[in-house]
Scaffold this active site. Sequence first.
Site, PDB file in Angstrom:
ATOM      1  N   CYS A  82       0.835  -1.213   0.000  1.00  0.00           N
ATOM      2  CA  CYS A  82       0.000   0.000   0.000  1.00  0.00           C
ATOM      3  C   CYS A  82       0.862   1.253   0.000  1.00  0.00           C
ATOM      4  O   CYS A  82       0.528   2.249  -0.661  1.00  0.00           O
ATOM      5  CB  CYS A  82      -0.901   0.020   1.238  1.00  0.00           C
TER       6      CYS A  82
HETATM    7  C1  BEZ Z   1       0.582  -4.571   1.841  1.00  0.00           C
HETATM    8  O1  BEZ Z   1       0.145  -3.487   1.524  1.00  0.00           O
HETATM    9  O2  BEZ Z   1       1.774  -4.828   1.787  1.00  0.00           O
HETATM   10  C2  BEZ Z   1      -0.340  -5.654   2.323  1.00  0.00           C
HETATM   11  C3  BEZ Z   1      -1.515  -5.324   2.969  1.00  0.00           C
HETATM   12  C4  BEZ Z   1      -2.341  -6.325   3.434  1.00  0.00           C
HETATM   13  C5  BEZ Z   1      -1.997  -7.655   3.221  1.00  0.00           C
HETATM   14  C6  BEZ Z   1      -0.826  -7.968   2.545  1.00  0.00           C
HETATM   15  C7  BEZ Z   1       0.012  -6.970   2.093  1.00  0.00           C
END
Ligand code: BEZ
Length: 218
Positions: free
Chosen positions: A45
């Site tokens: 994210c």
């Molecule tokens: C991420 O943004 O890295 C992420 C968020 C939730 C689950 C897995 C990865």
Amino acid sequence: MTARLGDTAPNFTAQTTEGEVDFHQWLGDSWGVLFSHPADFTPVCTTELGRVAKLKGEFTKRNVKVLAVSVDPLESHHRWIKDINETQACTVNFPIIADADRKVAAAYDMIHPNVDSTATVRSVFIIGPDKKIKLTITYPASTGRNFEEILRIIDSLQLTVKHKLATPADWKDGQDCIVVTAVSDADAVKLFPHGVRKIKPYLRYTPQPNRQATPVLA
Ligand code: BEZ
């Protein structure tokens, strides 16, 4: 609730990092991209929001406003933005909704309980100036989105609302387009003066309007 192509995008008011937003009012006459992410302070994210910040000029050029959403609170968003700016060498320049009561998530069906019962998945909604939903895509949490693809889709959508055209697989702005089957051969020649290349009765190409100075089709 589901939010499908052709539906009016559900309206909402929400707290964002740039103040309270009434979604439809905020969109005004612009196109919109509403996109959800699972959680603040997560690696994928972080890269996504940094990428969108860097592409903001490309969205603005196309008269598109971008709005991110997650169920984390505003205070968390503000702390996270500092990290995004630092690690992605950007300035987050679009609002992020704090959807603590999951109102937006519910209206757009952004929580897929067989994956996670509380976090939003990576949904993307493209909304037209008529407030209708033009595109939906859902990515899994582990796959960061390709925002150049989102821009490519916007280019296709904006072209095909103006012209009786569709765009072929892997089309990019400036490449030949497909004449829609509802247009007769006689009308196609009039509508597309740069030429129509007929491969099959249902498969006819023409150069992208306004991108072709001289006729090129044999
Ligand atoms: C991420 O943004 O890295 C992420 C968020 C939730 C689950 C897995 C990865």
